[in-house]
Design a protein around this motif. Sequence first.
Motif, PDB file in Angstrom:
ATOM      1  N   THR A  83       1.185  -1.247   0.209  1.00  0.00           N
ATOM      2  CA  THR A  83      -0.023   0.209  -0.179  1.00  0.00           C
ATOM      3  C   THR A  83       0.248   1.296   0.468  1.00  0.00           C
ATOM      4  N   VAL A  84       0.286   2.484  -0.614  1.00  0.00           N
ATOM      5  CA  VAL A  84       1.167   3.071  -0.893  1.00  0.00           C
ATOM      6  C   VAL A  84      -0.129   3.793  -0.607  1.00  0.00           C
ATOM      7  N   ARG A 105      -3.151   2.036  -3.942  1.00  0.00           N
ATOM      8  CA  ARG A 105      -3.183   3.624  -4.100  1.00  0.00           C
ATOM      9  C   ARG A 105      -4.219   4.821  -3.982  1.00  0.00           C
ATOM     10  N   ILE A 106      -3.166   4.883  -2.663  1.00  0.00           N
ATOM     11  CA  ILE A 106      -4.281   6.013  -1.846  1.00  0.00           C
ATOM     12  C   ILE A 106      -4.110   7.255  -1.750  1.00  0.00           C
ATOM     13  N   GLY A 107      -5.329   8.042  -2.718  1.00  0.00           N
ATOM     14  CA  GLY A 107      -4.544   9.747  -2.246  1.00  0.00           C
ATOM     15  C   GLY A 107      -5.694  10.046  -2.688  1.00  0.00           C
ATOM     16  N   PHE A 108      -5.471  11.685  -3.241  1.00  0.00           N
ATOM     17  CA  PHE A 108      -6.905  13.008  -3.113  1.00  0.00           C
ATOM     18  C   PHE A 108      -6.789  12.602  -4.839  1.00  0.00           C
ATOM     19  N   LEU A 115      -4.194  10.194 -11.134  1.00  0.00           N
ATOM     20  CA  LEU A 115      -3.481   9.411 -12.318  1.00  0.00           C
ATOM     21  C   LEU A 115      -3.167   8.102 -11.405  1.00  0.00           C
ATOM     22  N   GLY A 116      -2.403   8.358 -10.229  1.00  0.00           N
ATOM     23  CA  GLY A 116      -1.519   7.173  -9.674  1.00  0.00           C
ATOM     24  C   GLY A 116      -2.101   6.193  -8.536  1.00  0.00           C
ATOM     25  N   HIS A 117      -3.558   6.621  -8.909  1.00  0.00           N
ATOM     26  CA  HIS A 117      -4.170   6.802  -7.358  1.00  0.00           C
ATOM     27  C   HIS A 117      -5.462   5.210  -7.949  1.00  0.00           C
TER      28      HIS A 117
END
Length: 361
Positions: A83-84, A105-108, A115-117
């Motif tokens: 997990t990132v 891959r967790i993000g806002f 695009l990376g999540h």
Amino acid sequence: MKKFLVVQTKEIGDVLVSTALCNNLKQAYPQARVDYLVMDYCAGMAEGNPYIDNLITLDKKQKDDWRYLWQLMKAIRQTAYDTVINSQGQIIGLLTCLFSGANTRIGFDSLPWRLGHNRVVRFGKDTDHQGNAYMVDDRFSLLAPLQLPKEDRNYYLWLSEPETQRGREKLQAAGIDLELPLITFGVNSKGAYKCWPIDHFAELAEMMIDSYQAQILVYCGPGEEAYNRQLKKRLPEAKSSYVFDNIATSSIRELAGLIVHSKYFIGNDTGPRHIAQALEVPSLSITAPFGDKRIANPDDHHKFRTIDIPGALKLTMEQWDNMRSGVQRGTPEEQDVFRKLTPCLVWQSVKQQIDELGLLK
């Protein structure tokens, strides 16, 4: 073994706040590996943290060198994180998510970083606001997809005994008596618009000296010396001896080693204010005219408080908007507005908090 990577490369306050994500991951998964990717000049905010297994530092001088970044991304890929968690909107966070190979891959949700999540959190909208400052509660929304059994939304800074002792020795070598009250003043900021007028700070210092015989520590970051040392020059000679503005520090951890010996911290809404909170030093944060005290400061906390103009003057939102109408950030007109937050108004809040906590008897 689970492997987690949290990404928050800058700034000092943000890096410190996001250590709370690492703390909670490690508490939920004691056998897991929890790593933290930060910029080298902010690494001091995470050093010594018992909940972080590996601190990965990004060299600021090489951050735009594709060969350096390629080697860093290769190393992250080879670690095989499960997990990132990307808690920022920076290209390094996007690259880390894209190259990591992590299943989660967790993000806002902001572009282009999203695009990376593959687990997207809507900034602000998915936040469970618990009064811990928006920048804290927003970040904790990133842990929601993991459904951790419990949360501790506080953030901490761990100093070793040698670091604490070195701070004590620096203060004593400068002539400070640690048996007497020591108050730290944070009078500067990377953003000049955040700076409450230095002459106001000087007046406030005089009030604290008169009332508590307080010793005033004015720390100076690189390049801040000329501005910060104006405070002492504005005091009568008999009182200027209570102000100490020549203690050199070479890192933010050395600064923390000074602040930890303070009874109280008062200053602009900047990174060192977060350091004070992480060290459990009671504080008052001064919010600039175009700032929002809810972003970085907890609500109604007995130890960590903030003051702003509409609150101090008891203005309605319409009155506050009218006062700022036509004023631009970073202009002399903005400073004119900031001056409406007078030393007497700030002193009222300071004295109330100090008396309620019984800090300077």
